[in-house]
Motif scaffolding. Structure first.
Motif: not given
Ligand code: AMP
Length: 388
Positions: A27-37, A44-46, A60-64
């Motif tokens: 599975m590919l997990i891209s935090i940048g993509d997750l954030l962009r989505a 709320i996190l977005g 901020p760490d709690e969001v990521v």
């Protein structure tokens, strides 16, 4: 296999991650993509992440961490994963270790794709992505033959909003400042592998695959984890340890600080009491002396006052005697005058009474004679009656 791809923005970790995921079925997990989505969904996190991403700053760490935990919880990548864009600093690295160890899925290794700064800037400023199929191009190094359309699907090509020179500079500085210490962190765990990220994409992928084979096996990782858990301190142990250390610290503080302080306090108290006693003694002595002087003074004042008072009294007595004498004389004279007036008045009254008495006498005599004649007549009448 669970692997992290580390590299500066533009190092090609996104491209390599896709190849590896396909190759190994991970599975590919891209935090940048997750954030962009999340930003696109306006979740709320977005919403919290958006301003940071737009300025190329770290979210901020709690969001990521919130996003990553949520993803791992929902997707459960049991056949392994390739993670990009996370961690970006030591604290995130430690968090990731904790999350994965808790899931009994520790990290196998970290691939660092190393690219020089100039190449990075060229790649980032020329980067284009197909809106439809996600195919990546670069205006300078790998342009699309259709210019602004995707060669593969004809979709629109777009440049990322954070791929402008100012934001890129920021992102590269953040990487240099806070991400590079992670190399040391993973090197100490013997999990770091560095691959040169310049050249043909497939060659780089092959170099990564070669390094992946040198990573520890699942068995050894699980054994390591089991060993780690054996040494895990339970909450009760921790509580007992904390209690013991607090008690020992308290004992030490008692012996080294409180007891000597108590002793010093008692000594100081004794000294103060002694001083107070001596002051009291001195003060009493002075007060007695003062009282004696005052008493003497009072006595002398009293003596003086008595003398003056006696003198004053004598004068007053004399004055009173003189006044009494004068008053007696006046009173006697007054009495004599009153007596004379009274005597005269009595004499006058007597005279008047005598005169009045003399005037009333003939009338009385006449009445008495009349009474006598009547009596005589009555006797004569009585006698005549009797003879008859
Ligand atoms: P990327 O697509 O990896 O270049 O990330 C794009 C943006 O997402 C970054 O400039 C940051 O604002 C944010 N971001 C990505 N990964 C992280 C992370 N691990 N921690 C904090 N912010 C991140």
């Amino acid at each position: 296999m669970r692997v992290v791809l580390l590299g500066a923005p533009g190092s090609g970790k996104g491209t390599q991650a896709k190849i590896l995921a396909k190759q190994y079925g991970m599975m590919l997990i891209s935090i940048g993509d997750l954030l962009r989505a999340a930003v696109a969904d306006a979740s709320i996190l977005g919403k919290q992440a958006k301003p940071y991403m737009e300025s190329g700053q770290m979210v901020p760490d709690e969001v990521v961490l919130g996003l990553l935990r949520e993803y791992l919880h929902v997707e459960k990548p049991e056949s392994g994963f390739i993670l990009t864009g996370f961690p970006r600093h030591i604290a995130q690295g430690e968090e990731l270790d904790t999350i994965l160890n808790d899931l009994s899925q520790p990290l196998h290794g970290v691939m660092h794709i190393d690219v020089g700064v100039d190449a990075l800037i060229q790649r980032l400023t020329g980067r284009q992505t197909c809106r439809s199929c996600g195919q990546m191009y670069n205006l300078y190094t790998a342009p699309s033959k259709l210019f602004d359309r995707c060669d593969q699907c004809g979709g629109d090509l777009r440049q990322r909003t954070d791929d402008n020179e100012e934001t890129i500079g920021n992102r590269l500085r953040v990487f240099e400042g806070i991400t590079t210490p992670l190399f040391d962190y993973y090197d100490k765990q013997s999990k770091l592998r560095t691959i040169q990220g310049v050249g043909e994409i497939n060659d780089i992928a092959a170099a990564i695959e070669k390094e992946l084979k040198t990573l520890p096996s699942e068995e050894s990782l699980q054994a390591e984890l089991a060993e780690l858990r054996k040494n895990d301190i339970t909450f009760d142990d921790l509580e007992r340890m904390v209690l013991e250390s607090v008690q020992s610290a308290l004992g030490k503080v008692n012996k080294e600080v409180i007891e000597p302080a108590d002793k010093a306090l008692k000594k100081a108290e004794k000294a103060v009491l002694k001083e107070a006693k001596s002051i009291k003694k001195k003060v009493t002595k002075a007060a007695k002396k003062e009282a004696k002087v005052l008493k003497k003074e009072a006595k002398s004042i009293k003596k003086k006052v008595t003398k003056v008072a006696k003198k004053e009294a004598k004068v007053l007595k004399k004055e009173a005697k003189a006044i009494t004498k004068k008053v007696t004389k006046v009173a006697k004279k007054e009495a004599k005058a009153i007596k004379k007036t009274v005597k005269k008045a009595v004499k006058d009254i007597k005279k008047k009474v005598t005169k009045a008495t003399a005037k009333k006498k003939p009338v009385a005599k006449k009445a008495a004679t009349k009474k006598k004649v009547a009596k005589k007549k009555a006797v004569t009448k009585k006698k005549t009656t009797k003879k008859k």
